[in-house]
Scaffold this active site. Structure first.
Site, PDB file in Angstrom:
ATOM      1  N   HIS A 132      -6.635  -7.968   2.400  1.00  0.00           N
ATOM      2  CA  HIS A 132      -7.263  -7.777   0.830  1.00  0.00           C
ATOM      3  C   HIS A 132      -6.277  -7.966  -0.135  1.00  0.00           C
ATOM      4  O   HIS A 132      -6.583  -8.234  -1.353  1.00  0.00           O
ATOM      5  CB  HIS A 132      -7.676  -6.312   0.678  1.00  0.00           C
ATOM      6  CG  HIS A 132      -8.704  -5.669   1.533  1.00  0.00           C
ATOM      7  ND1 HIS A 132      -9.814  -6.163   1.573  1.00  0.00           N
ATOM      8  CD2 HIS A 132      -8.619  -4.582   2.386  1.00  0.00           C
ATOM      9  CE1 HIS A 132     -10.657  -5.434   2.406  1.00  0.00           C
ATOM     10  NE2 HIS A 132     -10.049  -4.515   3.032  1.00  0.00           N
ATOM     11  N   ASP A 251     -11.575  -0.204  12.296  1.00  0.00           N
ATOM     12  CA  ASP A 251     -12.426   0.634  11.480  1.00  0.00           C
ATOM     13  C   ASP A 251     -13.879   0.403  11.904  1.00  0.00           C
ATOM     14  O   ASP A 251     -14.683   0.961  11.207  1.00  0.00           O
ATOM     15  CB  ASP A 251     -11.994   0.434   9.836  1.00  0.00           C
ATOM     16  CG  ASP A 251     -11.881  -0.971   9.469  1.00  0.00           C
ATOM     17  OD1 ASP A 251     -12.163  -1.816  10.184  1.00  0.00           O
ATOM     18  OD2 ASP A 251     -11.618  -0.988   8.341  1.00  0.00           O
TER      19      ASP A 251
END
Length: 372
Positions: A132, A251
């Site tokens: 990110h 995740d």
């Protein structure tokens, strides 16, 4: 390179984003300790990650941002201007005592990996995968963007065809923005739809370089298997990559607190087994993952798979002790299933394939045919 190389560092053991942050949990140290306890990490397979120098980081990040990150670590604080300009000192990207050295170590590991892969082979940097990070600001727990730095380094070696495959539950927005339109690059991302950072829509193709597959809430192993075998693998194979960078965020696994996908860890293992033969150079990175048991078990299983070790049905006592020694203060009230400490592999989580997944895979298949 005769055998895969694992890149790690003790900086992950001694640093934390803070006790209330999702990354307060141990991740890389658990993978190291668990791998060693089972005998999967001999000395000649391990390399200590260097810390990337500021000059190396400016292959993507701005000098002003790198300096601000160093200053924030040195002083232990940021001013309002720095917070606004660079996203430092926020709830997601807080100030902490290793806030430059830790991400610079992850970036240094991925850059070292590209050097080790110059003549082929496989390298695993579980501390990497911070997808990110932006050129001039921190974002989504990511202060730097080591996948972008690695991709740029691979192209700088003279490679002309590289594939980036990302199966984190969160879209790889930083990589896509940085590398959109890059000649010779194929980017593929599977991620949960309507999940932060709310990018990576089905029709987002990043100037013809990306295929994005948003997965509905509850997508499980069979949904991912359809995407893997009918979209991801054929597209990567057609690209004929000289290198693959695989971001394997944990995740997407059912027990993770920050997503609502329902993979077992065998989905990630299947992706690795099928992707690895498609390129002579293979860099595997970590990424997201916020349940200490599911992250440690998954990333250790990936290392075992990459290295050719057989994964036992039941863990030996030293390995069980590693997992039994973990704690999770943010979810301390939850019951801990026995298999979190006695095994590495999850039971597969199969079920009817969601209609939305079939439709979206067909849509992307048609786009891939149009590109070819």
């Amino acid at each position: 390179m005769d055998r895969p190389i694992f890149i790690g560092s003790e900086i992950y053991r001694g640093s934390s984003y803070g006790p209330r942050h999702p990354l307060a949990i141990p991740r890389v140290p658990t993978v190291i300790d668990l791998s060693r306890a089972i005998g999967w990490l001999p000395r000649d397979s391990y390399r200590t990650s260097p810390r990337a120098r500021p000059a190396a980081l400016t292959a993507f990040h701005t000098p002003r941002y790198v300096a601000a990150l160093q200053q924030a670590e040195a002083t232990g604080q940021v001013c309002e201007g720095t917070r606004a300009d660079h996203g430092l000192g926020t709830l997601s990207n807080p100030v902490f005592s290793e806030m430059f050295r830790r991400p610079a170590t992850a970036a240094g590991g991925s850059l070292l990996a590209t050097e080790l892969l110059a003549n082929g082979g496989a390298v695993y940097n579980p501390g990497g995968g911070t997808h990110h990070g932006q050129a001039d600001r921190a974002s989504g727990f990511c202060y730097l963007n080591d996948p972008v730095l690695a991709l740029k380094a691979l192209f700088a070696q003279g490679l002309t065809r590289v594939a980036y495959v990302d199966i984190d539950a969160h879209h790889s927005d930083g990589v896509e923005q940085a590398m959109a339109g890059t000649d010779g690059l194929l980017m593929i991302s599977t991620h949960e739809e309507n999940r932060w950072p709310f990018t990576g829509g089905l029709d987002d193709h990043a100037q013809g370089t990306a295929l994005n597959l948003p997965l509905p809430l509850g997508a499980q192993d069979d949904d991912f298997a359809l995407a893997l075998h009918e979209m991801i693998l054929p597209t990567v194979a057609a690209h004929r990559p000289q290198a693959i960078v695989f971001q394997c965020g944990a995740d997407a696994v059912l027990e993770d607190p920050l997503s609502r996908l329902a993979f077992s860890n065998t989905a990630h293992i299947a992706a690795l087994r099928h992707l690895r033969p498609l390129s002579p150079r293979f860099l595997m990175l970590g990424g997201g993952g916020y349940n200490p048991w599911s992250v440690g078990r998954l990333w250790t299983a990936l290392w075992a798979t990459l290295s050719g070790y057989d994964i036992p049905d039941h863990l030996p006592t030293p390995a069980r002790q590693v997992l039994e020694g973990l704690s999770w203060t943010r979810k301390a009230h939850l019951p801990r299933p026995d298999h979190w400490t006695t095994t590495i592999l999850d039971a597969p989580r199969n079920g009817p394939i969601l209609a939305e997944v079939r439709q979206r895979v067909r849509h992307l298949q048609a786009r891939q045919v149009a590109w070819v």
